[in-house]
Design a protein around this motif. Structure first.
Motif, PDB file in Angstrom:
ATOM      1  N   GLU A  43       0.932  -1.187   0.002  1.00  0.00           N
ATOM      2  CA  GLU A  43       0.031   0.046  -0.134  1.00  0.00           C
ATOM      3  C   GLU A  43       0.691   1.230  -0.077  1.00  0.00           C
ATOM      4  OE1 GLU A  43      -2.267  -0.268   3.376  1.00  0.00           O
ATOM      5  OE2 GLU A  43      -0.565   0.157   4.694  1.00  0.00           O
ATOM      6  N   ARG A  44       2.139   1.056  -0.685  1.00  0.00           N
ATOM      7  CA  ARG A  44       3.064   2.316  -0.681  1.00  0.00           C
ATOM      8  C   ARG A  44       2.395   3.619  -1.159  1.00  0.00           C
ATOM      9  NH1 ARG A  44       8.325   2.562   0.166  1.00  0.00           N
ATOM     10  NH2 ARG A  44       9.497   4.319  -0.818  1.00  0.00           N
ATOM     11  N   ARG A  45       2.742   4.568  -0.213  1.00  0.00           N
ATOM     12  CA  ARG A  45       2.326   6.012  -0.753  1.00  0.00           C
ATOM     13  C   ARG A  45       3.543   7.022  -0.511  1.00  0.00           C
ATOM     14  NH1 ARG A  45      -1.514   4.447   2.956  1.00  0.00           N
ATOM     15  NH2 ARG A  45      -3.633   4.047   2.145  1.00  0.00           N
ATOM     16  N   LEU A  46       3.791   7.918  -1.101  1.00  0.00           N
ATOM     17  CA  LEU A  46       5.049   8.790  -0.970  1.00  0.00           C
ATOM     18  C   LEU A  46       4.979   9.577   0.223  1.00  0.00           C
ATOM     19  CD1 LEU A  46       5.172  10.289  -4.743  1.00  0.00           C
ATOM     20  CD2 LEU A  46       6.433   8.209  -3.723  1.00  0.00           C
ATOM     21  N   SER A  47       5.972   9.568   1.169  1.00  0.00           N
ATOM     22  CA  SER A  47       6.020  10.213   2.447  1.00  0.00           C
ATOM     23  C   SER A  47       6.323  11.650   1.841  1.00  0.00           C
ATOM     24  CB  SER A  47       6.866   9.734   3.086  1.00  0.00           C
ATOM     25  OG  SER A  47       8.280   9.642   2.606  1.00  0.00           O
ATOM     26  N   THR A  48       6.282  12.676   3.197  1.00  0.00           N
ATOM     27  CA  THR A  48       6.885  13.807   2.893  1.00  0.00           C
ATOM     28  C   THR A  48       8.460  14.015   2.366  1.00  0.00           C
ATOM     29  OG1 THR A  48       5.197  14.548   4.570  1.00  0.00           O
ATOM     30  CG2 THR A  48       7.027  16.075   3.928  1.00  0.00           C
ATOM     31  N   VAL A  49       8.983  13.071   2.805  1.00  0.00           N
ATOM     32  CA  VAL A  49      10.433  13.299   2.514  1.00  0.00           C
ATOM     33  C   VAL A  49      10.740  12.775   1.041  1.00  0.00           C
ATOM     34  CG1 VAL A  49      12.714  12.309   2.959  1.00  0.00           C
ATOM     35  CG2 VAL A  49      11.143  12.653   4.984  1.00  0.00           C
ATOM     36  N   GLU A  50       9.890  12.013   0.701  1.00  0.00           N
ATOM     37  CA  GLU A  50      10.100  11.411  -0.758  1.00  0.00           C
ATOM     38  C   GLU A  50       9.586  12.404  -1.647  1.00  0.00           C
ATOM     39  OE1 GLU A  50       9.957   6.708  -0.201  1.00  0.00           O
ATOM     40  OE2 GLU A  50       7.926   7.731  -0.224  1.00  0.00           O
ATOM     41  N   VAL A  51       8.377  13.187  -1.469  1.00  0.00           N
ATOM     42  CA  VAL A  51       7.746  14.048  -2.153  1.00  0.00           C
ATOM     43  C   VAL A  51       8.789  15.325  -2.251  1.00  0.00           C
ATOM     44  CG1 VAL A  51       5.777  15.927  -2.215  1.00  0.00           C
ATOM     45  CG2 VAL A  51       5.380  13.586  -1.708  1.00  0.00           C
ATOM     46  N   LEU A  52       9.335  15.790  -1.048  1.00  0.00           N
ATOM     47  CA  LEU A  52      10.586  16.772  -1.170  1.00  0.00           C
ATOM     48  C   LEU A  52      11.700  16.421  -2.233  1.00  0.00           C
ATOM     49  CD1 LEU A  52      10.869  17.817   2.588  1.00  0.00           C
ATOM     50  CD2 LEU A  52       9.567  19.058   0.566  1.00  0.00           C
ATOM     51  N   TRP A  53      12.100  15.021  -2.223  1.00  0.00           N
ATOM     52  CA  TRP A  53      13.036  14.783  -3.018  1.00  0.00           C
ATOM     53  C   TRP A  53      12.742  14.777  -4.458  1.00  0.00           C
ATOM     54  CZ3 TRP A  53      17.982  14.322  -2.828  1.00  0.00           C
ATOM     55  CH2 TRP A  53      18.664  14.027  -1.546  1.00  0.00           C
ATOM     56  N   VAL A  54      11.491  14.347  -4.712  1.00  0.00           N
ATOM     57  CA  VAL A  54      10.922  14.367  -6.214  1.00  0.00           C
ATOM     58  C   VAL A  54      10.978  15.760  -6.671  1.00  0.00           C
ATOM     59  CG1 VAL A  54       8.798  14.107  -7.612  1.00  0.00           C
ATOM     60  CG2 VAL A  54       9.690  12.187  -6.083  1.00  0.00           C
ATOM     61  N   PHE A  55      10.389  16.788  -5.670  1.00  0.00           N
ATOM     62  CA  PHE A  55      10.381  18.155  -5.980  1.00  0.00           C
ATOM     63  C   PHE A  55      11.764  18.695  -6.331  1.00  0.00           C
ATOM     64  CE2 PHE A  55      10.201  22.755  -4.456  1.00  0.00           C
ATOM     65  CZ  PHE A  55       9.311  23.107  -5.443  1.00  0.00           C
ATOM     66  N   VAL A  56      12.493  18.352  -5.407  1.00  0.00           N
ATOM     67  CA  VAL A  56      14.145  18.932  -5.547  1.00  0.00           C
ATOM     68  C   VAL A  56      14.697  18.432  -6.831  1.00  0.00           C
ATOM     69  CG1 VAL A  56      16.341  19.044  -4.780  1.00  0.00           C
ATOM     70  CG2 VAL A  56      14.494  19.034  -3.170  1.00  0.00           C
ATOM     71  N   ILE A  57      14.485  17.078  -7.134  1.00  0.00           N
ATOM     72  CA  ILE A  57      15.044  16.477  -8.562  1.00  0.00           C
ATOM     73  C   ILE A  57      14.435  17.093  -9.860  1.00  0.00           C
ATOM     74  CG2 ILE A  57      14.909  14.426  -9.738  1.00  0.00           C
ATOM     75  CD1 ILE A  57      15.325  12.837  -7.144  1.00  0.00           C
ATOM     76  N   GLY A  58      13.036  17.326  -9.492  1.00  0.00           N
ATOM     77  CA  GLY A  58      12.234  18.170 -10.379  1.00  0.00           C
ATOM     78  C   GLY A  58      12.723  19.625 -10.830  1.00  0.00           C
ATOM     79  N   ILE A  59      13.218  20.154  -9.852  1.00  0.00           N
ATOM     80  CA  ILE A  59      13.705  21.416 -10.032  1.00  0.00           C
ATOM     81  C   ILE A  59      15.068  21.435 -10.767  1.00  0.00           C
ATOM     82  CG2 ILE A  59      14.524  23.526  -8.835  1.00  0.00           C
ATOM     83  CD1 ILE A  59      12.368  23.071  -6.990  1.00  0.00           C
ATOM     84  N   LEU A  60      15.847  20.470 -10.147  1.00  0.00           N
ATOM     85  CA  LEU A  60      17.315  20.315 -11.021  1.00  0.00           C
ATOM     86  C   LEU A  60      17.141  20.089 -12.404  1.00  0.00           C
ATOM     87  CD1 LEU A  60      19.152  18.496  -7.922  1.00  0.00           C
ATOM     88  CD2 LEU A  60      19.212  21.031  -8.452  1.00  0.00           C
ATOM     89  N   LEU A  61      16.115  19.102 -12.663  1.00  0.00           N
ATOM     90  CA  LEU A  61      16.082  18.614 -13.905  1.00  0.00           C
ATOM     91  C   LEU A  61      15.480  19.820 -15.025  1.00  0.00           C
ATOM     92  CD1 LEU A  61      14.407  15.199 -13.546  1.00  0.00           C
ATOM     93  CD2 LEU A  61      16.838  15.549 -14.580  1.00  0.00           C
ATOM     94  N   ALA A  62      14.544  20.618 -14.371  1.00  0.00           N
ATOM     95  CA  ALA A  62      14.278  21.721 -15.219  1.00  0.00           C
ATOM     96  C   ALA A  62      15.282  22.903 -15.326  1.00  0.00           C
ATOM     97  CB  ALA A  62      12.817  22.289 -14.379  1.00  0.00           C
ATOM     98  N   THR A  63      15.845  23.143 -14.234  1.00  0.00           N
ATOM     99  CA  THR A  63      17.176  24.017 -14.464  1.00  0.00           C
ATOM    100  C   THR A  63      18.204  23.597 -15.405  1.00  0.00           C
ATOM    101  OG1 THR A  63      16.663  24.678 -12.038  1.00  0.00           O
ATOM    102  CG2 THR A  63      18.767  25.205 -12.889  1.00  0.00           C
ATOM    103  N   THR A  64      18.336  22.396 -15.361  1.00  0.00           N
ATOM    104  CA  THR A  64      19.467  21.784 -16.371  1.00  0.00           C
ATOM    105  C   THR A  64      18.857  21.940 -17.653  1.00  0.00           C
ATOM    106  OG1 THR A  64      20.091  20.048 -14.663  1.00  0.00           O
ATOM    107  CG2 THR A  64      20.690  19.631 -16.900  1.00  0.00           C
ATOM    108  N   LEU A  65      17.760  21.575 -18.023  1.00  0.00           N
ATOM    109  CA  LEU A  65      17.088  21.911 -19.614  1.00  0.00           C
ATOM    110  C   LEU A  65      17.145  23.143 -19.968  1.00  0.00           C
ATOM    111  CD1 LEU A  65      14.055  19.114 -19.118  1.00  0.00           C
ATOM    112  CD2 LEU A  65      16.577  18.712 -20.320  1.00  0.00           C
TER     113      LEU A  65
END
Length: 275
Positions: A240-262
Motif C-alpha cells: 500500500e506504498r504511498r509517497l512520504s513527505t520526505v520522498e515528495v520533497l526529493w521528487v520536487f528537488v529533483i524536478g527543479i534540478l532537471l528543469a534548471t538543467t534543461l
C-alpha cells in the motif's frame, strides 16, 4: 525454535496449528470487542477456510505516518477472537554503533547488528508474545535492486528469508511493482509466498480481495507468527506504498534540478546558434 511442532497450551497460538494459509483483510468497522488501545486501522486474519482466527489493529502517530510514510514506525496489536492480546508487532528505528563507543541512550538489541562501521540507522520489526518474551524479528536487508528480509528467532538465528524478484527499491515508484514475495528457509529451499492480492470466497460466496500467505502446515506456530508479522510489514512497506513527505520533497528537488538543467542547455544551445 522447533520448526515442526504444535502448541497445545494456553499461549494463544493454537489457531496456527495445522493451517498452511493465512488471509488478512482490512476492516472498516470496529472490532467486535472492547479494547483500551486507540487503533487507526483494523484487520481481520483468517485461515484457509475463511474463518476468522485473529483480529488486529495498527497504532501509529499521524506525524510519523506523514513524514516517514511507509518507512514509519508502527505497532500492530493482534488479538484472539475473544479480545485477548496475543502478539505485538513493533517496528523500531534502531541506532547501531561500533565497538569504539556508543552514544548514551542508543538502544542495543541483538548484538549481531553491531558492526565496525559508524553509527547506522536501520529498521527492525520485533514480534512479542503477550507474556513479554520475544518470538523473533524481521530485518530489512533490501538492496536498491531487490527487496528482501531476514527473519530471525529469539536467539538471532536465521530461520526464514523473504525475497521479491520484481523491481527494486531504488525509486519509490518502482516499489509499487513488488506484489509477490517468496518464502525460503535458511537453506534457501522454497516454502511459500506472500501475495498482495488474492481472492477468498467466504461462506456467503462473496469474493474478497485479501493479502494472502501460503506455507507448509508443519511449520511451528512461532514461525507462522513471524510469517503473519511479515504480512503486516510488507503491506505497510510495499503493498500500500504511498509517497512520504520526505520522498515528495526529493521528487520536487529533483524536478527543479532537471528543469534548471534543461533550461541551461536550451540557453546554451540558443547562444551557440546565434554566434
Amino acid at each position: 525454535m522447533s520448526i515442526e511442532s504444535e502448541t497445545d497450551g494456553n499461549d494463544g497460538l493454537e489457531p496456527f496449528n495445522g493451517i498452511g494459509t493465512l488471509f488478512m483483510q482490512k476492516c472498516y468497522n470496529n472490532l467486535p470487542f472492547e479494547i483500551s488501545e486507540s487503533l487507526s486501522r483494523r484487520f481481520k486474519v483468517m485461515n484457509d477456510e475463511g474463518r476468522c482466527i485473529f483480529w488486529a489493529g495498527e497504532r501509529v502517530d499521524c506525524g510519523s505516518k506523514c513524514w516517514r510514510g511507509m518507512q514509519r514506525r508502527f505497532t500492530f496489536c493482534i488479538y484472539s477472537t475473544e479480545g485477548d492480546l496475543v502478539l505485538t508487532v513493533d517496528r523500531q528505528r534502531l541506532q547501531t554503533c561500533s565497538n569504539w563507543g556508543c552514544p548514551s541512550g542508543t538502544e542495543k538489541k541483538f548484538n549481531s547488528d553491531m558492526t565496525n562501521a559508524a553509527i547506522m540507522s536501520m529498521l527492525n520489526t520485533y514480534v512479542y508474545h503477550f507474556n513479554g518474551f520475544i518470538i523473533g524479528r524481521l530485518k530489512n536487508t533490501s538492496s536498491a535492486f531487490r527487496p528482501q528480509y531476514e527473519v530471525e528467532d529469539e536467539n538471532s538465528y536465521n530461520i526464514l528469508n523473504i525475497r521479491s524478484h520484481n523491481c527494486g527499491t531504488i525509486c519509490p515508484i518502482f516499489s509499487f511493482c513488488n506484489s509477490n514475495f517468496r518464502l525460503y528457509d535458511r537453506h534457501r529451499n522454497y516454502l511459500g509466498e506472500i501475495r498482495k492480492s488474492v481472492t477468498l470466497v467466504d461462506s456467503r460466496h462473496r469474493n474478497r480481495r485479501c493479502v494472502g500467505a501460503t506455507f507448509p502446515t508443519h511449520l511451528s506456530p512461532s514461525m507462522k507468527c513471524l510469517i503473519l508479522s511479515a504480512m503486516f510489514e510488507l503491506k505497510v512497506t510495499y503493498f500500500e506504498r504511498r509517497l512520504s513527505t520526505v520522498e515528495v520533497l526529493w521528487v520536487f528537488v529533483i524536478g527543479i534540478l532537471l528543469a534548471t538543467t534543461l533550461l541551461l542547455l536550451f540557453m546554451v544551445t540558443t547562444f551557440i546558434e546565434r554566434q
